[in-house]
Design an enzyme around this catalytic site. Sequence first.
Site, short mmCIF file in Angstrom:
data_model
loop_
_atom_site.label_atom_id
_atom_site.label_comp_id
_atom_site.label_asym_id
_atom_site.label_seq_id
_atom_site.Cartn_x
_atom_site.Cartn_y
_atom_site.Cartn_z
N PRO A 2 0.75 -1.25 0.00
CA PRO A 2 0.00 0.00 0.00
C PRO A 2 0.79 1.30 0.00
O PRO A 2 1.58 1.56 0.89
CB PRO A 2 -0.78 -0.08 1.32
CG PRO A 2 0.02 -0.99 2.19
CD PRO A 2 1.06 -1.63 1.37
N GLU A 3 0.50 2.15 -0.98
CA GLU A 3 0.83 3.56 -0.86
C GLU A 3 -0.52 4.27 -0.71
O GLU A 3 -1.55 3.60 -0.56
CB GLU A 3 1.61 4.05 -2.09
CG GLU A 3 2.96 3.34 -2.22
CD GLU A 3 3.95 4.06 -3.14
OE1 GLU A 3 3.85 5.29 -3.28
OE2 GLU A 3 4.82 3.39 -3.71
N LYS A 52 -1.44 7.48 4.42
CA LYS A 52 -1.54 6.03 4.46
C LYS A 52 -2.35 5.55 5.66
O LYS A 52 -2.35 4.36 5.98
CB LYS A 52 -0.14 5.42 4.48
CG LYS A 52 0.68 5.78 3.23
CD LYS A 52 2.13 5.35 3.34
CE LYS A 52 2.91 5.85 2.13
NZ LYS A 52 4.36 5.62 2.27
N ARG A 252 15.36 2.54 1.91
CA ARG A 252 14.63 1.86 0.84
C ARG A 252 15.43 1.96 -0.44
O ARG A 252 16.31 2.81 -0.57
CB ARG A 252 13.25 2.51 0.64
CG ARG A 252 12.46 2.76 1.91
CD ARG A 252 12.07 1.50 2.62
NE ARG A 252 11.27 0.64 1.77
CZ ARG A 252 9.97 0.83 1.54
NH1 ARG A 252 9.33 1.81 2.10
NH2 ARG A 252 9.32 0.00 0.75
#
Length: 262
Positions: A2-3, A52, A252
């Site tokens: 999910p973004e 989010k 990331r």
Amino acid sequence: MPEGHTIHRAARRHTELLAGQQVHTESPQGRFAEGADVLDGHRLLQVDAHGKHLFYRFDDDLLLHVHLGLFGRFNVYTADPPEPRGALRLRMQAGDATVDLRGPTACELMDADDEARLLARLGPDPLRGDADPERAWQRIHKSTRPIGALLMDQSVMAGVGNVYRAEALHVQRIHPEREGRSLTHAEFDALWDTVTTMLGDGVRAGRIITVTAEDAGKPRSRLKRGERTYVYKQSACRSCGGAVSVWDMAGRRAWACTACQR
DNA sequence: AAGAATGTTATGTA
DNA sequence: CTACATAACATTCT
């Protein structure tokens, strides 16, 4: 998974299926037993997405906060849900509709103060009508941090994750390592627009597709996995063919074309 | 079948 | 104080 687009899509869908009704909740694993007991049988008024984060507003001021984290996922059934199995964290049911939740980082009851504290540390969410992009610009144009880190920082802008970071910066030809303060206001405006469009497309499609139909040479809906992005998880840039470099940034993997981003 | 992945937070270090 | 690194936690897919 999910973004921000996933979250807004879920808010919309869950509102459609459950809002206005008494919702039966349960947590087969007992992980959310306390909250589930309190929630059970309450009327769901509204589901809101912010970045989010999801907020399920029930009557009697009950507020359920959900954050999917990296692995969290919803499964929706409109008839005959399967028997609860494995690590099912929460099940909400009303009428024929069932929403299952697995693997979230957060699934908890909150009060108004908790919510206010949480929202206070979120930047503007491009998918919300009340978003003020200037708030993001104020943070970005003063910062020596790389724009790639700033975009992922939910207190700068809420909703962008690793894929949209790579793709939005690529479309704007901005290298992720550029300092925030090196961006012009025009560049920021264009970046905000791109992020807004990408997230909106994501809500509509239910998945991340950033490559245009023209660039792809076929309808976006027909793109297979691995064909939907320009640089993310690509070895060659899908707009210019240049080499894509991958490195670590803010914990990331960052992706950028060595030829067309600088 | 180990490892990677569309995330956040708390804590340690410089 | 800020910036950055690391670990921890969740689950599914390849």
